[in-house]
Design a protein around this motif. Sequence first.
Motif, PDB file in Angstrom:
ATOM      1  N   ALA A 186       0.832  -1.206   0.000  1.00  0.00           N
ATOM      2  CA  ALA A 186       0.000   0.000   0.000  1.00  0.00           C
ATOM      3  C   ALA A 186       0.866   1.254   0.000  1.00  0.00           C
ATOM      4  O   ALA A 186       0.555   2.234  -0.696  1.00  0.00           O
ATOM      5  CB  ALA A 186      -0.923  -0.016   1.215  1.00  0.00           C
ATOM      6  N   THR A 187       1.950   1.229   0.752  1.00  0.00           N
ATOM      7  CA  THR A 187       2.847   2.388   0.803  1.00  0.00           C
ATOM      8  C   THR A 187       3.513   2.615  -0.546  1.00  0.00           C
ATOM      9  O   THR A 187       3.609   3.752  -1.021  1.00  0.00           O
ATOM     10  CB  THR A 187       3.913   2.193   1.895  1.00  0.00           C
ATOM     11  OG1 THR A 187       3.256   1.932   3.130  1.00  0.00           O
ATOM     12  CG2 THR A 187       4.781   3.411   2.023  1.00  0.00           C
ATOM     13  N   MET A 245       2.361   1.751  -3.493  1.00  0.00           N
ATOM     14  CA  MET A 245       1.349   2.254  -4.422  1.00  0.00           C
ATOM     15  C   MET A 245       1.035   3.730  -4.145  1.00  0.00           C
ATOM     16  O   MET A 245       0.907   4.531  -5.074  1.00  0.00           O
ATOM     17  CB  MET A 245       0.064   1.426  -4.299  1.00  0.00           C
ATOM     18  CG  MET A 245      -0.947   1.727  -5.376  1.00  0.00           C
ATOM     19  SD  MET A 245      -2.480   0.793  -5.219  1.00  0.00           S
ATOM     20  CE  MET A 245      -1.895  -0.849  -4.930  1.00  0.00           C
ATOM     21  N   PHE A 246       0.940   4.094  -2.867  1.00  0.00           N
ATOM     22  CA  PHE A 246       0.650   5.469  -2.493  1.00  0.00           C
ATOM     23  C   PHE A 246       1.762   6.407  -2.941  1.00  0.00           C
ATOM     24  O   PHE A 246       1.504   7.503  -3.459  1.00  0.00           O
ATOM     25  CB  PHE A 246       0.458   5.548  -0.979  1.00  0.00           C
ATOM     26  CG  PHE A 246       0.159   6.925  -0.460  1.00  0.00           C
ATOM     27  CD1 PHE A 246      -1.065   7.532  -0.706  1.00  0.00           C
ATOM     28  CD2 PHE A 246       1.107   7.609   0.273  1.00  0.00           C
ATOM     29  CE1 PHE A 246      -1.336   8.806  -0.218  1.00  0.00           C
ATOM     30  CE2 PHE A 246       0.845   8.877   0.765  1.00  0.00           C
ATOM     31  CZ  PHE A 246      -0.383   9.478   0.518  1.00  0.00           C
ATOM     32  N   LEU A 247       3.014   5.986  -2.758  1.00  0.00           N
ATOM     33  CA  LEU A 247       4.144   6.829  -3.150  1.00  0.00           C
ATOM     34  C   LEU A 247       4.269   6.947  -4.663  1.00  0.00           C
ATOM     35  O   LEU A 247       4.663   7.998  -5.179  1.00  0.00           O
ATOM     36  CB  LEU A 247       5.438   6.288  -2.545  1.00  0.00           C
ATOM     37  CG  LEU A 247       5.563   6.413  -1.022  1.00  0.00           C
ATOM     38  CD1 LEU A 247       6.814   5.701  -0.538  1.00  0.00           C
ATOM     39  CD2 LEU A 247       5.554   7.861  -0.605  1.00  0.00           C
ATOM     40  N   ARG A 296       1.878   7.105  -6.739  1.00  0.00           N
ATOM     41  CA  ARG A 296       0.846   8.024  -7.217  1.00  0.00           C
ATOM     42  C   ARG A 296       1.111   9.464  -6.794  1.00  0.00           C
ATOM     43  O   ARG A 296       0.280  10.330  -7.016  1.00  0.00           O
ATOM     44  CB  ARG A 296      -0.518   7.578  -6.716  1.00  0.00           C
ATOM     45  CG  ARG A 296      -0.937   6.280  -7.339  1.00  0.00           C
ATOM     46  CD  ARG A 296      -2.309   5.910  -6.931  1.00  0.00           C
ATOM     47  NE  ARG A 296      -2.684   4.654  -7.553  1.00  0.00           N
ATOM     48  CZ  ARG A 296      -3.894   4.176  -7.548  1.00  0.00           C
ATOM     49  NH1 ARG A 296      -4.865   4.838  -6.953  1.00  0.00           N
ATOM     50  NH2 ARG A 296      -4.159   3.042  -8.134  1.00  0.00           N
ATOM     51  N   GLY A 298       1.940  10.537  -3.568  1.00  0.00           N
ATOM     52  CA  GLY A 298       1.641  10.850  -2.178  1.00  0.00           C
ATOM     53  C   GLY A 298       2.901  11.017  -1.352  1.00  0.00           C
ATOM     54  O   GLY A 298       3.998  10.638  -1.762  1.00  0.00           O
ATOM     55  N   VAL A 342       4.276  10.442   2.679  1.00  0.00           N
ATOM     56  CA  VAL A 342       3.991   9.870   3.993  1.00  0.00           C
ATOM     57  C   VAL A 342       4.543  10.818   5.041  1.00  0.00           C
ATOM     58  O   VAL A 342       5.741  11.068   5.101  1.00  0.00           O
ATOM     59  CB  VAL A 342       4.629   8.470   4.138  1.00  0.00           C
ATOM     60  CG1 VAL A 342       4.364   7.911   5.510  1.00  0.00           C
ATOM     61  CG2 VAL A 342       4.121   7.537   3.056  1.00  0.00           C
TER      62      VAL A 342
END
Length: 105
Positions: A24-25, A27-29, A31, A33, A35
Amino acid sequence: MKRKAVRMGIWWRMQPLKRALLDATIMFLRRGGVVRAVRLINMIKEIVQELLTYILSRKVVFVAYLVGKELVRRFREYLGIVNDVKYIIHLGIQWLNTPLIYRGP
């Protein structure tokens, strides 16, 4: 790092929740994003450290480094303060190559 872990077969040894958090991390990065949560960053650091330990534990140099570090700690009064990484690795390799009969306690 995930690719290397999958290639080496280490990825599947990790707990499913840790794998999911890392996926999940990633994929988030990807796109775009960022943290920012301190607790999440600490959790990710722990997972990455565990993954690196699994990956590097198969390397002889890493094992020799850990053994050499323990030898330096154990025989500090004879060796003094040792900061040279190559020397620590050499000590570890020498100890690993010594037959069990000649190794001390």
